[in-house]
Design a protein around this motif. Structure first.
Motif, PDB file in Angstrom:
ATOM      1  N   LYS A  27      20.490  51.477  22.684  1.00  0.00           N
ATOM      2  CA  LYS A  27      19.204  51.405  23.372  1.00  0.00           C
ATOM      3  C   LYS A  27      18.454  50.126  23.011  1.00  0.00           C
ATOM      4  O   LYS A  27      17.848  49.485  23.866  1.00  0.00           O
ATOM      5  CB  LYS A  27      18.349  52.630  23.034  1.00  0.00           C
ATOM      6  CG  LYS A  27      18.879  53.912  23.635  1.00  0.00           C
ATOM      7  CD  LYS A  27      18.045  55.102  23.200  1.00  0.00           C
ATOM      8  CE  LYS A  27      18.644  56.383  23.754  1.00  0.00           C
ATOM      9  NZ  LYS A  27      17.891  57.561  23.293  1.00  0.00           N
ATOM     10  N   PHE A  28      18.493  49.742  21.727  1.00  0.00           N
ATOM     11  CA  PHE A  28      17.825  48.518  21.300  1.00  0.00           C
ATOM     12  C   PHE A  28      18.418  47.319  22.036  1.00  0.00           C
ATOM     13  O   PHE A  28      17.699  46.470  22.554  1.00  0.00           O
ATOM     14  CB  PHE A  28      17.945  48.331  19.783  1.00  0.00           C
ATOM     15  CG  PHE A  28      17.025  47.275  19.244  1.00  0.00           C
ATOM     16  CD1 PHE A  28      15.824  47.634  18.657  1.00  0.00           C
ATOM     17  CD2 PHE A  28      17.350  45.934  19.334  1.00  0.00           C
ATOM     18  CE1 PHE A  28      14.960  46.650  18.161  1.00  0.00           C
ATOM     19  CE2 PHE A  28      16.498  44.950  18.848  1.00  0.00           C
ATOM     20  CZ  PHE A  28      15.293  45.317  18.262  1.00  0.00           C
ATOM     21  N   SER A  29      19.729  47.278  22.111  1.00  0.00           N
ATOM     22  CA  SER A  29      20.406  46.190  22.817  1.00  0.00           C
ATOM     23  C   SER A  29      20.026  46.183  24.298  1.00  0.00           C
ATOM     24  O   SER A  29      19.784  45.125  24.881  1.00  0.00           O
ATOM     25  CB  SER A  29      21.919  46.326  22.651  1.00  0.00           C
ATOM     26  OG  SER A  29      22.582  45.273  23.304  1.00  0.00           O
ATOM     27  N   ALA A  37      22.985  44.508  18.816  1.00  0.00           N
ATOM     28  CA  ALA A  37      22.231  45.175  17.752  1.00  0.00           C
ATOM     29  C   ALA A  37      23.148  46.181  17.072  1.00  0.00           C
ATOM     30  O   ALA A  37      23.955  46.840  17.716  1.00  0.00           O
ATOM     31  CB  ALA A  37      21.010  45.886  18.322  1.00  0.00           C
ATOM     32  N   LYS A  38      23.018  46.276  15.762  1.00  0.00           N
ATOM     33  CA  LYS A  38      23.735  47.289  14.986  1.00  0.00           C
ATOM     34  C   LYS A  38      22.710  47.888  14.030  1.00  0.00           C
ATOM     35  O   LYS A  38      22.205  47.202  13.134  1.00  0.00           O
ATOM     36  CB  LYS A  38      24.899  46.680  14.218  1.00  0.00           C
ATOM     37  CG  LYS A  38      25.726  47.719  13.498  1.00  0.00           C
ATOM     38  CD  LYS A  38      26.945  47.137  12.842  1.00  0.00           C
ATOM     39  CE  LYS A  38      27.709  48.267  12.175  1.00  0.00           C
ATOM     40  NZ  LYS A  38      28.848  47.788  11.440  1.00  0.00           N
ATOM     41  N   ILE A  39      22.391  49.166  14.253  1.00  0.00           N
ATOM     42  CA  ILE A  39      21.316  49.805  13.509  1.00  0.00           C
ATOM     43  C   ILE A  39      21.812  51.109  12.904  1.00  0.00           C
ATOM     44  O   ILE A  39      22.207  52.016  13.630  1.00  0.00           O
ATOM     45  CB  ILE A  39      20.097  50.076  14.419  1.00  0.00           C
ATOM     46  CG1 ILE A  39      19.623  48.775  15.080  1.00  0.00           C
ATOM     47  CG2 ILE A  39      18.968  50.739  13.621  1.00  0.00           C
ATOM     48  CD1 ILE A  39      18.595  48.966  16.169  1.00  0.00           C
ATOM     49  N   ASP A  40      21.784  51.193  11.591  1.00  0.00           N
ATOM     50  CA  ASP A  40      22.070  52.439  10.883  1.00  0.00           C
ATOM     51  C   ASP A  40      20.757  53.212  10.859  1.00  0.00           C
ATOM     52  O   ASP A  40      19.756  52.718  10.346  1.00  0.00           O
ATOM     53  CB  ASP A  40      22.547  52.135   9.463  1.00  0.00           C
ATOM     54  CG  ASP A  40      22.896  53.375   8.666  1.00  0.00           C
ATOM     55  OD1 ASP A  40      22.325  54.459   8.937  1.00  0.00           O
ATOM     56  OD2 ASP A  40      23.720  53.270   7.753  1.00  0.00           O
ATOM     57  N   CYS A  49      19.656  42.812  14.471  1.00  0.00           N
ATOM     58  CA  CYS A  49      19.185  42.779  15.856  1.00  0.00           C
ATOM     59  C   CYS A  49      19.241  41.364  16.404  1.00  0.00           C
ATOM     60  O   CYS A  49      19.262  40.396  15.641  1.00  0.00           O
ATOM     61  CB  CYS A  49      17.739  43.261  15.932  1.00  0.00           C
ATOM     62  SG  CYS A  49      17.452  44.859  15.180  1.00  0.00           S
ATOM     63  N   PHE A  50      19.230  41.272  17.713  1.00  0.00           N
ATOM     64  CA  PHE A  50      19.245  39.978  18.396  1.00  0.00           C
ATOM     65  C   PHE A  50      20.436  39.141  17.934  1.00  0.00           C
ATOM     66  O   PHE A  50      20.323  37.959  17.641  1.00  0.00           O
ATOM     67  CB  PHE A  50      17.934  39.215  18.190  1.00  0.00           C
ATOM     68  CG  PHE A  50      16.720  39.949  18.701  1.00  0.00           C
ATOM     69  CD1 PHE A  50      16.403  39.936  20.050  1.00  0.00           C
ATOM     70  CD2 PHE A  50      15.920  40.670  17.840  1.00  0.00           C
ATOM     71  CE1 PHE A  50      15.295  40.633  20.523  1.00  0.00           C
ATOM     72  CE2 PHE A  50      14.802  41.361  18.306  1.00  0.00           C
ATOM     73  CZ  PHE A  50      14.492  41.339  19.659  1.00  0.00           C
TER      74      PHE A  50
END
Length: 134
Positions: A27-29, A37-40, A49-50
């Motif tokens: 969703k962030f991407s 984006a890679k979010i744990d 991000c970015f």
């Protein structure tokens, strides 16, 4: 360090929608126009991000209410992290997001605060997030 940044933005979305979007890699991407984006989404988990321009760790996560992150931009001096806190307050069917950003290097406030045309929370986060959640 620079003077803190405080911003409040109203979104036509629930606190859960905002929380999930800010902590979900896909969703962030999507809301940032396809930027990787890679979010744990766990406390202590790392994020990028970015395409790796912004990296950090989740310091405190309170589902649908608060996100606190140690946050840095790749070109900042080594070992320098700022703290970003997102507080989510329901207002009817909308959510007021209150963001406080502290501890960033001197001289970057105007850029981060959106006073320069090439960046800022409003241009990079709030405007595309509003469009994504519409």
């Amino acid at each position: 360090m620079s003077e803190p940044i405080h911003q409040e933005v109203l979104f036509k979305a629930s606190p859960k929608q905002l929380y999930d979007t800010l902590l979900d890699s896909k969703k962030f991407s999507e809301f940032t126009g396809g930027a990787p984006a890679k979010i744990d989404h766990d406390t202590g988990g790392a994020f990028s991000c970015f395409g790796g321009v912004i990296t950090g760790r989740n310091i405190e996560l309170v589902p649908d209410r608060r996100i606190v992150q140690a946050w840095r931009v790749g070109n900042w001096p080594e070992g320098v992290y700022s703290i970003v806190k997102f507080e989510l307050h329901p207002q009817g069917s909308d959510t007021r997001l209150v963001m406080d950003h502290v501890g960033f290097p001197e001289g970057l406030r105007a850029h981060l605060n959106g006073e320069q045309p090439d960046g800022g929370w409003h241009r990079q986060y709030w405007e595309p997030l509003k469009k994504y959640l519409a």
